[in-house]
Motif scaffolding. Structure first.
Motif, mmCIF file in Angstrom:
data_model
loop_
_atom_site.group_PDB
_atom_site.id
_atom_site.type_symbol
_atom_site.label_atom_id
_atom_site.label_comp_id
_atom_site.label_asym_id
_atom_site.label_seq_id
_atom_site.Cartn_x
_atom_site.Cartn_y
_atom_site.Cartn_z
ATOM 1 N N ALA A 1 0.885 -1.166 0.000
ATOM 2 C CA ALA A 1 0.000 0.000 0.000
ATOM 3 C C ALA A 1 0.923 1.216 0.000
ATOM 4 O O ALA A 1 1.352 1.683 1.065
ATOM 5 C CB ALA A 1 -0.924 0.004 1.205
ATOM 6 N N GLU B 1 0.669 4.280 -0.241
ATOM 7 C CA GLU B 1 0.326 5.464 0.537
ATOM 8 C C GLU B 1 0.712 5.308 2.015
ATOM 9 O O GLU B 1 0.819 6.289 2.742
ATOM 10 C CB GLU B 1 -1.168 5.805 0.400
ATOM 11 C CG GLU B 1 -2.121 4.758 0.936
ATOM 12 C CD GLU B 1 -2.453 3.635 -0.043
ATOM 13 O OE1 GLU B 1 -3.493 2.982 0.163
ATOM 14 O OE2 GLU B 1 -1.690 3.371 -0.997
ATOM 15 N N ILE B 2 0.967 4.072 2.434
ATOM 16 C CA ILE B 2 1.391 3.816 3.812
ATOM 17 C C ILE B 2 2.902 3.612 3.878
ATOM 18 O O ILE B 2 3.579 4.158 4.723
ATOM 19 C CB ILE B 2 0.642 2.601 4.389
ATOM 20 C CG1 ILE B 2 -0.834 2.970 4.530
ATOM 21 C CG2 ILE B 2 1.227 2.170 5.724
ATOM 22 C CD1 ILE B 2 -1.741 1.831 4.804
ATOM 23 N N ASP C 1 -1.469 -1.920 8.895
ATOM 24 C CA ASP C 1 -2.072 -0.830 8.123
ATOM 25 C C ASP C 1 -2.058 -1.132 6.627
ATOM 26 O O ASP C 1 -3.026 -0.850 5.925
ATOM 27 C CB ASP C 1 -1.352 0.494 8.414
ATOM 28 C CG ASP C 1 -1.635 1.033 9.807
ATOM 29 O OD1 ASP C 1 -2.518 0.490 10.504
ATOM 30 O OD2 ASP C 1 -0.951 2.001 10.208
ATOM 31 N N LYS D 1 -5.414 -1.660 4.258
ATOM 32 C CA LYS D 1 -5.565 -0.811 3.073
ATOM 33 C C LYS D 1 -5.650 -1.641 1.788
ATOM 34 O O LYS D 1 -6.297 -1.232 0.827
ATOM 35 C CB LYS D 1 -4.375 0.136 3.014
ATOM 36 C CG LYS D 1 -4.513 1.445 2.324
ATOM 37 C CD LYS D 1 -5.690 2.243 2.755
ATOM 38 C CE LYS D 1 -5.358 3.701 2.735
ATOM 39 N NZ LYS D 1 -6.501 4.522 3.057
ATOM 40 N N SER D 2 -5.012 -2.805 1.774
ATOM 41 C CA SER D 2 -4.911 -3.578 0.540
ATOM 42 C C SER D 2 -6.085 -4.537 0.333
ATOM 43 O O SER D 2 -6.118 -5.248 -0.655
ATOM 44 C CB SER D 2 -3.595 -4.343 0.499
ATOM 45 O OG SER D 2 -3.551 -5.304 1.527
#
Length: 155
Positions: free
Chosen positions: A23, A25-26, A149, A153-154
């Protein structure tokens, strides 16, 4: 402290099937990278503790050490991992299994070390056995949280 670290190792084992998940963005790194990095850090530190000379242990104050050890929190994207703790290939599943086995064995071994055996942390200076275990717990928790996280998210 040891119980918590063993529980974290079990969580690493449970997250292993999701090693390929990402992910961006993380984190730019995958779950597997975070898991293997955590195990590399534990492994290298546990290898270093018995090599120290307890009579040369010299604690020193550091704001970074104080903040992390008191809060139990490592801010994301603030520290730079030493080269020897960075996974070098994408074969996470096999590497994670190998590290899990050796880390579990090495954790048993440190019970017999003098309390002032230490590691030299790049930001915190000397950490004795008790501080080292606390740091390992905090550091592993930091990367497990990132892995969780990414997984959330994934989906």
């Amino acid at each position: 402290m040891m119980k918590k670290i063993f529980a974290q190792l079990a969580e690493i084992e449970n997250l292993k099937p999701f090693s390929h998940k990402k992910a961006p963005e993380i984190s730019e790194a995958s779950i597997g990278w975070h898991l293997e990095h955590s195990l590399l850090v534990i492994s290298r530190i546990l290898e270093g503790l018995p090599l120290s000379h307890p009579e040369k242990y010299q604690p020193k104050f550091s704001w970074a050490k104080f903040m992390v050890m008191t809060s139990g929190y490592i801010p994301r994207k603030k520290g730079k991992a030493p080269k020897f703790t960075i996974p070098t290939n994408e074969n996470f599943l096999e590497n994670i299994d190998n590290y899990l086995n050796s880390v579990r064995e090495n954790l048993q071994m440190i019970k017999n070390l003098p309390s002032q055996s230490y590691i030299e942390h790049p930001y915190f200076g000397h950490l004795d056995v008790k501080q080292t275990l606390k740091f390992l717990k905090i550091h592993t928790q930091h990367h497990l949280k990132i892995a969780r996280d990414i997984l959330a998210k994934s989906h």
